[in-house]
Motif scaffolding. Structure first.
Motif, PDB file in Angstrom:
ATOM      1  N   ASP A  73       0.849  -1.014  -0.026  1.00 25.16           N
ATOM      2  CA  ASP A  73      -0.017  -0.171  -0.089  1.00 25.16           C
ATOM      3  C   ASP A  73       0.598   1.331   0.027  1.00 25.16           C
ATOM      4  OD1 ASP A  73      -2.261  -1.571   0.057  1.00 25.16           O
ATOM      5  OD2 ASP A  73      -2.348  -1.408   2.166  1.00 25.16           O
ATOM      6  N   SER A  74       0.246   2.342  -0.646  1.00 25.83           N
ATOM      7  CA  SER A  74       1.059   3.457  -0.599  1.00 25.83           C
ATOM      8  C   SER A  74       0.825   4.096   0.823  1.00 25.83           C
ATOM      9  CB  SER A  74       0.593   4.291  -1.725  1.00 25.83           C
ATOM     10  OG  SER A  74      -0.831   4.608  -1.676  1.00 25.83           O
ATOM     11  N   ARG A  75       1.460   5.279   0.875  1.00 30.52           N
ATOM     12  CA  ARG A  75       1.598   5.751   2.278  1.00 30.52           C
ATOM     13  C   ARG A  75       0.313   6.665   2.420  1.00 30.52           C
ATOM     14  NH1 ARG A  75       6.954   9.388   3.412  1.00 30.52           N
ATOM     15  NH2 ARG A  75       8.231   7.552   2.786  1.00 30.52           N
ATOM     16  N   LEU A  76      -0.482   7.301   1.085  1.00 30.51           N
ATOM     17  CA  LEU A  76      -1.649   7.971   1.072  1.00 30.51           C
ATOM     18  C   LEU A  76      -2.776   6.790   1.381  1.00 30.51           C
ATOM     19  CD1 LEU A  76      -3.192  10.356   0.560  1.00 30.51           C
ATOM     20  CD2 LEU A  76      -3.333   9.532  -1.828  1.00 30.51           C
ATOM     21  N   SER A  77      -2.871   5.768   0.895  1.00 29.10           N
ATOM     22  CA  SER A  77      -3.768   4.722   1.180  1.00 29.10           C
ATOM     23  C   SER A  77      -4.145   4.302   2.596  1.00 29.10           C
ATOM     24  CB  SER A  77      -3.666   3.567   0.135  1.00 29.10           C
ATOM     25  OG  SER A  77      -2.667   2.594   0.420  1.00 29.10           O
ATOM     26  N   ARG A  78      -2.689   4.305   3.240  1.00 32.29           N
ATOM     27  CA  ARG A  78      -2.547   3.809   4.593  1.00 32.29           C
ATOM     28  C   ARG A  78      -3.187   4.977   5.518  1.00 32.29           C
ATOM     29  NH1 ARG A  78       3.277   2.145   5.331  1.00 32.29           N
ATOM     30  NH2 ARG A  78       3.607   2.547   3.356  1.00 32.29           N
ATOM     31  N   VAL A  79      -2.990   6.333   5.221  1.00 35.74           N
ATOM     32  CA  VAL A  79      -3.302   7.398   5.894  1.00 35.74           C
ATOM     33  C   VAL A  79      -4.767   7.333   5.773  1.00 35.74           C
ATOM     34  CG1 VAL A  79      -3.157  10.021   6.036  1.00 35.74           C
ATOM     35  CG2 VAL A  79      -1.227   8.465   5.865  1.00 35.74           C
ATOM     36  N   VAL A  80      -5.332   7.321   4.611  1.00 37.70           N
ATOM     37  CA  VAL A  80      -6.835   7.130   4.269  1.00 37.70           C
ATOM     38  C   VAL A  80      -7.659   6.105   4.904  1.00 37.70           C
ATOM     39  CG1 VAL A  80      -8.641   6.922   2.736  1.00 37.70           C
ATOM     40  CG2 VAL A  80      -6.690   8.351   2.248  1.00 37.70           C
ATOM     41  N   GLY A  81      -6.772   5.075   4.984  1.00 38.14           N
ATOM     42  CA  GLY A  81      -7.479   4.006   5.982  1.00 38.14           C
ATOM     43  C   GLY A  81      -7.374   4.127   7.316  1.00 38.14           C
ATOM     44  N   ALA A  82      -6.462   4.736   7.897  1.00 36.36           N
ATOM     45  CA  ALA A  82      -6.323   5.164   9.441  1.00 36.36           C
ATOM     46  C   ALA A  82      -7.562   6.115   9.756  1.00 36.36           C
ATOM     47  CB  ALA A  82      -4.770   5.580   9.768  1.00 36.36           C
ATOM     48  N   VAL A  83      -7.602   7.118   8.757  1.00 37.04           N
ATOM     49  CA  VAL A  83      -8.637   8.088   9.081  1.00 37.04           C
ATOM     50  C   VAL A  83     -10.130   7.597   9.018  1.00 37.04           C
ATOM     51  CG1 VAL A  83      -9.791  10.233   7.902  1.00 37.04           C
ATOM     52  CG2 VAL A  83      -7.310  10.062   8.280  1.00 37.04           C
ATOM     53  N   GLU A  85     -10.889   4.402   9.503  1.00 35.14           N
ATOM     54  CA  GLU A  85     -11.098   3.406  10.933  1.00 35.14           C
ATOM     55  C   GLU A  85     -11.266   4.371  12.177  1.00 35.14           C
ATOM     56  OE1 GLU A  85      -8.281   0.631  13.511  1.00 35.14           O
ATOM     57  OE2 GLU A  85      -8.264   0.256  11.137  1.00 35.14           O
ATOM     58  N   ALA A  86     -10.679   5.585  12.367  1.00 37.55           N
ATOM     59  CA  ALA A  86     -10.900   6.559  13.300  1.00 37.55           C
ATOM     60  C   ALA A  86     -12.172   6.860  13.495  1.00 37.55           C
ATOM     61  CB  ALA A  86      -9.606   7.500  13.174  1.00 37.55           C
ATOM     62  N   LEU A  87     -12.596   7.249  12.187  1.00 36.17           N
ATOM     63  CA  LEU A  87     -14.011   7.890  11.854  1.00 36.17           C
ATOM     64  C   LEU A  87     -15.140   7.018  12.113  1.00 36.17           C
ATOM     65  CD1 LEU A  87     -13.633  10.570   9.132  1.00 36.17           C
ATOM     66  CD2 LEU A  87     -13.784  11.101  11.722  1.00 36.17           C
ATOM     67  N   GLY A  88     -15.011   5.461  12.181  1.00 40.68           N
ATOM     68  CA  GLY A  88     -15.629   4.354  12.445  1.00 40.68           C
ATOM     69  C   GLY A  88     -16.446   4.025  11.138  1.00 40.68           C
ATOM     70  N   ARG A  89     -15.932   4.446  10.033  1.00 39.28           N
ATOM     71  CA  ARG A  89     -16.929   4.158   8.660  1.00 39.28           C
ATOM     72  C   ARG A  89     -16.444   2.800   8.266  1.00 39.28           C
ATOM     73  NH1 ARG A  89     -15.960   9.347   4.807  1.00 39.28           N
ATOM     74  NH2 ARG A  89     -17.124  10.678   6.042  1.00 39.28           N
ATOM     75  N   GLU A  90     -15.537   2.195   8.699  1.00 42.72           N
ATOM     76  CA  GLU A  90     -15.003   0.928   8.187  1.00 42.72           C
ATOM     77  C   GLU A  90     -14.511   0.221   9.483  1.00 42.72           C
ATOM     78  OE1 GLU A  90     -11.381  -0.084   5.988  1.00 42.72           O
ATOM     79  OE2 GLU A  90     -12.754  -0.965   4.594  1.00 42.72           O
ATOM     80  N   ARG A  91     -15.645  -0.658  10.142  1.00 34.91           N
ATOM     81  CA  ARG A  91     -15.637  -1.002  11.371  1.00 34.91           C
ATOM     82  C   ARG A  91     -14.954  -2.623  11.012  1.00 34.91           C
ATOM     83  NH1 ARG A  91     -21.334   0.841  13.558  1.00 34.91           N
ATOM     84  NH2 ARG A  91     -20.566   2.886  13.990  1.00 34.91           N
ATOM     85  N   ASP A  92     -15.660  -3.395  10.284  1.00 36.78           N
ATOM     86  CA  ASP A  92     -15.220  -4.429  10.056  1.00 36.78           C
ATOM     87  C   ASP A  92     -13.924  -4.702   9.159  1.00 36.78           C
ATOM     88  OD1 ASP A  92     -17.083  -5.469  11.943  1.00 36.78           O
ATOM     89  OD2 ASP A  92     -18.651  -5.616  10.313  1.00 36.78           O
TER      90      ASP A  92
END
Length: 156
Positions: A73-83, A85-92
């Motif tokens: 994964d690129s850095r940008l996709s990891r940052v977007v994934g972390a955001v 997860e933090a906002l609760g959009r992708e729980r599972d």
């Protein structure tokens, strides 16, 4: 004379019949059943200890290994994934496709109370009983008194 004998015979038979008629009632043996000498009282409960039954059950569940990453994964996709997860959009996490899954036996233990060992005191004496339910602070007890009768000796 025959008449006197006949009268005497009738008199004797009627007297015998009267004796036999009243005699069974007088000589019948009566069995007297005494009411049981029982009363109920309460004992103080000292301790209640549950007795457990342990049950074991084995089930088969699917265990899936994480899928290997196809491309880093690129850095940008990891940052977007972390955001996300933090906002609760992708729980599972992403569900597995089933290619890396296998059945695995899983053993579980269950404990359930089946009885209670109860220590209690009644009139200064301690007792222990196994009961099907927890009695609480007081336990209703049945008190019965029966005399001890020594056997009758036949030798004199």
């Amino acid at each position: 004379m025959n008449r006197i004998v006949l009268q005497f015979s009738i008199l004797a038979l009627s007297g015998a019949a009267a004796v036999l008629w009243t005699r069974p009632a007088a000589t019948q043996q009566h069995t007297v059943i005494q009411a049981e000498n029982v009363r109920f009282d309460y004992a103080q409960v000292l301790r209640v200890t549950p007795v457990y039954q342990t049950l074991r059950a084995t089930t088969v569940e699917q265990q899936c290994d994480p899928e290997p990453a196809g491309k880093p994964d690129s850095r940008l996709s990891r940052v977007v994934g972390a955001v996300r997860e933090a906002l609760g959009r992708e729980r599972d996490p992403k569900p597995s496709t089933g290619e890396n899954c296998r059945p695995v036996p899983v053993e579980r233990e269950f404990r359930r109370p089946i009885a209670y060992d109860v220590d209690y005191v009644y009139k200064g004496s301690r007792f222990r009983s196994r009961l099907p339910e927890d009695p609480g602070n007081k336990l209703k007890v049945r008190v019965a008194v029966t005399p001890v009768i020594a056997p009758i000796s036949t030798a004199r």
